[in-house]
Design an enzyme around this catalytic site. Structure first.
Site, mmCIF file in Angstrom:
data_model
loop_
_atom_site.group_PDB
_atom_site.id
_atom_site.type_symbol
_atom_site.label_atom_id
_atom_site.label_comp_id
_atom_site.label_asym_id
_atom_site.label_seq_id
_atom_site.Cartn_x
_atom_site.Cartn_y
_atom_site.Cartn_z
ATOM 1 N N ASP A 34 0.835 -1.200 0.000
ATOM 2 C CA ASP A 34 0.000 0.000 0.000
ATOM 3 C C ASP A 34 0.869 1.248 0.000
ATOM 4 O O ASP A 34 0.580 2.239 -0.654
ATOM 5 C CB ASP A 34 -0.900 0.028 1.245
ATOM 6 N N PHE A 37 2.294 1.934 -3.360
ATOM 7 C CA PHE A 37 1.213 2.390 -4.240
ATOM 8 C C PHE A 37 0.918 3.875 -3.972
ATOM 9 O O PHE A 37 0.843 4.687 -4.888
ATOM 10 C CB PHE A 37 -0.045 1.541 -4.015
ATOM 11 N N ASP A 38 0.782 4.204 -2.690
ATOM 12 C CA ASP A 38 0.465 5.590 -2.327
ATOM 13 C C ASP A 38 1.561 6.549 -2.780
ATOM 14 O O ASP A 38 1.300 7.666 -3.197
ATOM 15 C CB ASP A 38 0.259 5.717 -0.807
ATOM 16 N N GLU A 113 -25.585 -17.446 -14.503
ATOM 17 C CA GLU A 113 -24.813 -16.459 -13.736
ATOM 18 C C GLU A 113 -25.553 -16.157 -12.441
ATOM 19 O O GLU A 113 -26.730 -16.461 -12.308
ATOM 20 C CB GLU A 113 -24.691 -15.144 -14.532
ATOM 21 N N LYS A 115 -27.409 -13.571 -9.905
ATOM 22 C CA LYS A 115 -28.164 -12.332 -10.066
ATOM 23 C C LYS A 115 -27.788 -11.420 -8.905
ATOM 24 O O LYS A 115 -28.257 -11.589 -7.788
ATOM 25 C CB LYS A 115 -29.664 -12.619 -10.085
ATOM 26 N N ASP A 117 -27.599 -8.350 -6.481
ATOM 27 C CA ASP A 117 -28.690 -7.512 -6.012
ATOM 28 C C ASP A 117 -28.167 -6.091 -5.780
ATOM 29 O O ASP A 117 -27.850 -5.699 -4.667
ATOM 30 C CB ASP A 117 -29.258 -8.100 -4.714
ATOM 31 N N ARG A 136 -29.801 2.913 -15.271
ATOM 32 C CA ARG A 136 -30.852 2.335 -16.100
ATOM 33 C C ARG A 136 -31.946 3.363 -16.407
ATOM 34 O O ARG A 136 -32.468 3.411 -17.505
ATOM 35 C CB ARG A 136 -31.465 1.138 -15.378
ATOM 36 N N GLU A 172 -23.627 -4.678 -12.701
ATOM 37 C CA GLU A 172 -24.361 -4.329 -11.495
ATOM 38 C C GLU A 172 -23.408 -3.689 -10.499
ATOM 39 O O GLU A 172 -22.337 -4.231 -10.228
ATOM 40 C CB GLU A 172 -24.938 -5.622 -10.903
ATOM 41 N N TYR A 224 -21.624 -8.140 -16.774
ATOM 42 C CA TYR A 224 -22.218 -9.397 -17.270
ATOM 43 C C TYR A 224 -22.873 -9.323 -18.642
ATOM 44 O O TYR A 224 -23.508 -10.275 -19.072
ATOM 45 C CB TYR A 224 -23.244 -9.924 -16.257
ATOM 46 N N LYS A 311 -35.594 -16.505 -9.228
ATOM 47 C CA LYS A 311 -35.365 -15.804 -7.967
ATOM 48 C C LYS A 311 -35.509 -16.752 -6.789
ATOM 49 O O LYS A 311 -36.412 -17.600 -6.764
ATOM 50 C CB LYS A 311 -36.379 -14.669 -7.821
ATOM 51 N N CYS A 405 -64.604 4.625 3.377
ATOM 52 C CA CYS A 405 -63.290 5.216 3.117
ATOM 53 C C CYS A 405 -62.772 5.899 4.382
ATOM 54 O O CYS A 405 -63.473 6.729 4.970
ATOM 55 C CB CYS A 405 -63.377 6.225 1.977
ATOM 56 N N CYS A 408 -62.615 9.871 3.559
ATOM 57 C CA CYS A 408 -63.755 10.748 3.269
ATOM 58 C C CYS A 408 -65.097 10.130 3.673
ATOM 59 O O CYS A 408 -66.144 10.757 3.512
ATOM 60 C CB CYS A 408 -63.762 11.131 1.788
ATOM 61 N N CYS A 423 -62.581 3.517 -3.184
ATOM 62 C CA CYS A 423 -63.419 4.620 -2.750
ATOM 63 C C CYS A 423 -63.889 5.310 -4.031
ATOM 64 O O CYS A 423 -63.070 5.797 -4.804
ATOM 65 C CB CYS A 423 -62.612 5.579 -1.886
ATOM 66 N N CYS A 429 -62.313 12.961 -2.725
ATOM 67 C CA CYS A 429 -61.555 12.272 -1.672
ATOM 68 C C CYS A 429 -60.109 12.800 -1.692
ATOM 69 O O CYS A 429 -59.400 12.647 -2.692
ATOM 70 C CB CYS A 429 -61.613 10.767 -1.921
HETATM 71 S S1 IVH Z 1 -28.537 -9.613 -17.787
HETATM 72 C C1 IVH Z 1 -31.260 -7.917 -21.212
HETATM 73 N N1 IVH Z 1 -27.224 -10.672 -15.784
HETATM 74 O O1 IVH Z 1 -31.234 -7.934 -12.983
HETATM 75 C C2 IVH Z 1 -30.786 -8.527 -19.949
HETATM 76 N N2 IVH Z 1 -28.812 -8.971 -15.272
HETATM 77 O O2 IVH Z 1 -34.167 -8.071 -13.607
HETATM 78 C C3 IVH Z 1 -29.651 -7.823 -19.339
HETATM 79 N N3 IVH Z 1 -28.922 -8.398 -12.882
HETATM 80 O O3 IVH Z 1 -31.614 -5.057 -14.935
HETATM 81 C C4 IVH Z 1 -29.466 -8.152 -17.921
HETATM 82 N N4 IVH Z 1 -27.384 -9.800 -12.200
HETATM 83 O O4 IVH Z 1 -29.789 -5.048 -13.134
HETATM 84 C C5 IVH Z 1 -28.170 -9.777 -16.146
HETATM 85 N N5 IVH Z 1 -25.932 -11.696 -14.147
HETATM 86 C C6 IVH Z 1 -26.861 -10.789 -14.489
HETATM 87 C C7 IVH Z 1 -27.511 -9.954 -13.544
HETATM 88 C C8 IVH Z 1 -28.488 -9.069 -13.972
HETATM 89 C C9 IVH Z 1 -28.244 -8.856 -11.832
HETATM 90 C C10 IVH Z 1 -29.975 -7.359 -12.799
HETATM 91 C C11 IVH Z 1 -29.864 -6.268 -13.819
HETATM 92 C C12 IVH Z 1 -31.144 -6.298 -14.599
HETATM 93 C C13 IVH Z 1 -32.055 -7.017 -13.651
HETATM 94 C C14 IVH Z 1 -33.138 -7.737 -14.419
#
Ligand code: IVH
Length: 666
Positions: A34, A37-38, A113, A115, A117, A136, A172, A224, A311, A405, A408, A423, A429
């Site tokens: 480090d 690097f610094d 792959e 997903k 979050d 996005r 992501e 990705y 999911k 309601c 109202c 309502c 309302c």
């Molecule tokens: S592919 C056209 N790959 O999930 C498809 N998306 O619900 C392009 N996400 O908007 C997306 N991991 O923000 C892709 N391995 C992965 C991902 C991924 C997370 C998110 C991404 C996307 C959303 C779709």
């Protein structure tokens, strides 16, 4: 060593630091201490300070961000940013795989792959240099967050190796669990509110106005998805491997699968193994490997047919139900919300949960003070999914849905075939009135600046605004008399309302807030019918013939259009000059701006879209970021200081709105 000229010295130092960043942040295999690097970084900093003429926007020193605050520019995505279809069910996953194989007419390879979050980002690399990072947004237009993105160490500022000259990379941005905890701890110590979860923390951080603060947030990125004409392989799997060679951070956890069984094994593995990852994932994404086959499969309105996300089931916890509130939304729908004994769940404390509608309450046979299970899915607000009746307290009363309601007093009604209670007092309302106006002015609808829910509340209470049309009657004088509003803000609001008269028909239609008429449906309606008269005259068959419009939407539309109040509203809005007709494609008006490129930035009397349209119809080109090649900046109020500084540095002439209009006059 030979004495080098400063240009050469800078190049060498920058390359060296890019390389060590790569070793540290992408490969996780640092070769420098480090301290060393610094030292190198400090050397580069002082050399850059001595030679401002040799500035490089992608220098490793730019990772620290800048104190300049920025108004994000909205830029159009070159390729729309779609979302993915998703499922929680294995049989639907199997259906997806079978469908793809059937359409392909042969065996298909899939890439599985994780997903991640977090929050999606689109990065553009030109000749290996990172030129832009865009959120996005609504999928068509996003915020240019380049300055912020550049502070994220795992996003390379320049690529190495044999990368395509023109490349868009999607990925992501997320926060690790540890980074999130540490950030929240710091916030607590400073007396600031905790972030609810790592996803919110990442998304919120990316949108900070001050990039030097972003630099301090523990953001990371995995990439990705690749777009461009010259990708090296037709196989996504191969492209992922190639992308690692270019220095992009690709997660090691992806797999080529050739059968549903292999996909299923991947999903099962990660459903439990996810708990050992240092960051959160909410599922697995399954993608067709071949880009050619992807193209053949194409897209539905919103999602690709060549990918799906599976999911994982949400985590759940037990707690006691204390009471239920009933909330009235802008469409009059009444939503029951449970107040719970606070319980920790997946990193946050849950105090409230949605109960959706009367059927759900009845189906659960909910009693006050019941012990209930709560789950947190993708939604912000968790839901109640079950009751432990063995824990029911003696004498507890079953929960019943209200019949009037809460706002109202009007008796509620229920439309046949629909789950929600409504309502029907649309006209009087209060939350419905205010909610409709809030929706109307919102960014994706009429995008009226300066007005927020507090001001609307005030306007409503002062009886200045009761319908959407009343907004167009507001005068600066009336607004100035309201608490907290100065002359300038009042003038801004009125100007914003005036500017909204240029908003295209499709968005006006969406802004009206008709039940089930979202952005996509509004666009389809506008494109198919062309103007409001055709919509007012349309019968059910005509509506059903339009792509994406089914019985539920058509019925709701017809009911809305039938109402005398609503017809009246449309007439008034028309008289005020709002757009109720699709615009023709603009025709060329002159070639006065031929060969010239413009960056339009800031707030104008006209809408930015209108100005951009004028540039194009006079033969010019709109570009989104300032480079040495930009010919003019068309600058309005509140143009970001970072942009202004850049324009000055590159000596690019700055035009006012007036200058520009003169320029295109015959
Ligand atoms: S592919 C056209 N790959 O999930 C498809 N998306 O619900 C392009 N996400 O908007 C997306 N991991 O923000 C892709 N391995 C992965 C991902 C991924 C997370 C998110 C991404 C996307 C959303 C779709």
């Amino acid at each position: 060593m030979e004495a080098q000229n400063p240009r050469e010295q800078l190049r060498r130092l920058r390359d060296e630091l890019h390389h060590h960043n790569y070793l540290y942040y992408i490969l996780n295999q640092p070769e420098l201490s480090d301290f060393d690097f610094d030292q190198k970084m400090a050397e580069l900093q002082s050399l850059e300070a001595a030679h401002p003429e040799l500035d490089d926007p992608n220098s490793p020193t730019k990772r620290v961000g800048s104190d300049l605050s920025q108004d994000f520019e909205q830029v159009a995505h070159r390729y729309p940013m779609l979302s993915l279809g998703n499922t929680y069910s294995e049989s639907e996953l199997q259906d997806f795989v079978n469908r793809v194989i059937k359409l392909a007419g042969q065996e298909v390879a899939f890439v599985c792959e994780l997903k991640y979050d977090g929050t999606a980002i689109a990065l553009s690399y030109q000749n290996g240099q990172l030129v832009r990072g865009v959120t996005r947004g609504d999928g068509t237009v996003g915020d240019d967050v380049s300055h912020n993105v550049k502070t994220i160490r795992s996003i390379p500022l320049q690529l190495t190796g044999d990368c395509p000259n023109d490349l868009e990379v999607r990925g992501e941005i997320f926060m690790s669990r540890a980074g999130f905890e540490k950030l929240n701890q710091q916030r607590e110590e400073m007396g600031e509110a905790r972030f609810a979860n790592p996803r919110n923390a990442a998304a919120g951080s990316l949108k900070l106005q001050n990039s030097s603060l972003v630099a301090k947030r523990p953001l990371e990125c995995y990439l990705y998805h690749f777009l461009g004409d010259k990708l090296p392989f037709d196989s996504h799997f191969e492209n992922l491997r190639a992308a690692s060679e270019w220095g992009l951070r690709i997660s090691p956890h992806y797999k080529l699968c050739r059968s549903f069984e292999e996909i299923h094994a991947f999903v099962k593995h990660w459903d439990t193994a996810r708990n050992e990852l240092p960051f959160e994932i909410d599922g697995v994404v399954i993608k067709v490997d071949s880009l050619t086959l992807r193209e053949e499969l194409g897209f539905t309105a919103k999602t690709p047919r060549w990918a799906i996300s599976y999911k994982f089931k949400a985590e759940s916890a037990f707690t006691r139900l204390r009471s239920v509130d009933f909330q009235v939304g802008r469409t009059g729908a009444v939503t029951p919300v449970a107040n719970l004994e606070p319980v920790p769940l997946a990193g946050t404390t849950v105090k409230r949960a949605s109960l959706h509608n009367a059927d759900i309450i009845a189906g659960l046979d909910l009693h006050l003070n019941d012990m209930v299970s709560v789950e947190k899915g993708g939604e912000i607000i968790p839901k109640i999914t079950g009751v432990d009746t063995s824990e029911r307290l003696p004498g507890s009363t079953p929960l019943s849905f209200i019949s009037n309601c809460p706002e109202c007093g009007t008796p509620l009604m229920r439309i046949e075939g629909e789950a929600a209670h409504y309502c029907p007092n649309t006209a009087a309302c209060p939350p419905q009135i205010k909610g409709r106006i809030e929706h109307f002015i919102s960014r994706r609808a009429m995008n009226i600046d300066g007005l927020g829910s507090e001001t609307i509340n005030l306007l409503y209470e002062q009886k200045l605004v009761n319908t959407i049309a009343d907004l167009y009657r507001l005068q600066v004088q009336q607004l100035v008399q309201l608490e907290r509003l100065g002359e300038k803000s009042a003038a801004n609001i009125v100007a914003g309302i005036e500017a909204s008269k240029q908003v295209p028909f499709a968005r006006v239609l969406f802004a009206l807030g008709i039940r089930f008429v979202g952005e996509t449906v509004a666009r389809k309606l506008a494109a198919a019918l062309g103007n409001i008269d055709a919509l007012l005259a349309a019968d059910k068959d005509q509506l059903l013939a339009i792509d994406e419009i089914g019985d539920k939407i058509a019925t709701s539309l017809l009911a809305w259009l039938e109402s005398e109040d609503n017809r009246n509203l449309i007439q008034q809005l028309r008289d005020f000059g709002l757009k109720f007709e699709e615009e023709e494609r603009p025709v060329a008006q002159s070639n006065r701006l031929e060969g010239l490129s413009f960056v339009v930035s800031g707030v104008f009397a006209r809408s930015r879209d209108e100005l951009k349209g004028l540039i194009e119809t006079h033969g010019g080109k709109n570009v989104s970021s300032i480079t040495a090649k930009t010919n003019y900046i068309l600058a309005g109020d509140k143009m970001g200081p970072a942009k202004l500084e850049k324009a000055h540095k590159l000596n690019i002439p700055i035009l006012s709105e007036e200058d520009f209009l003169k320029m295109i006059q015959a």
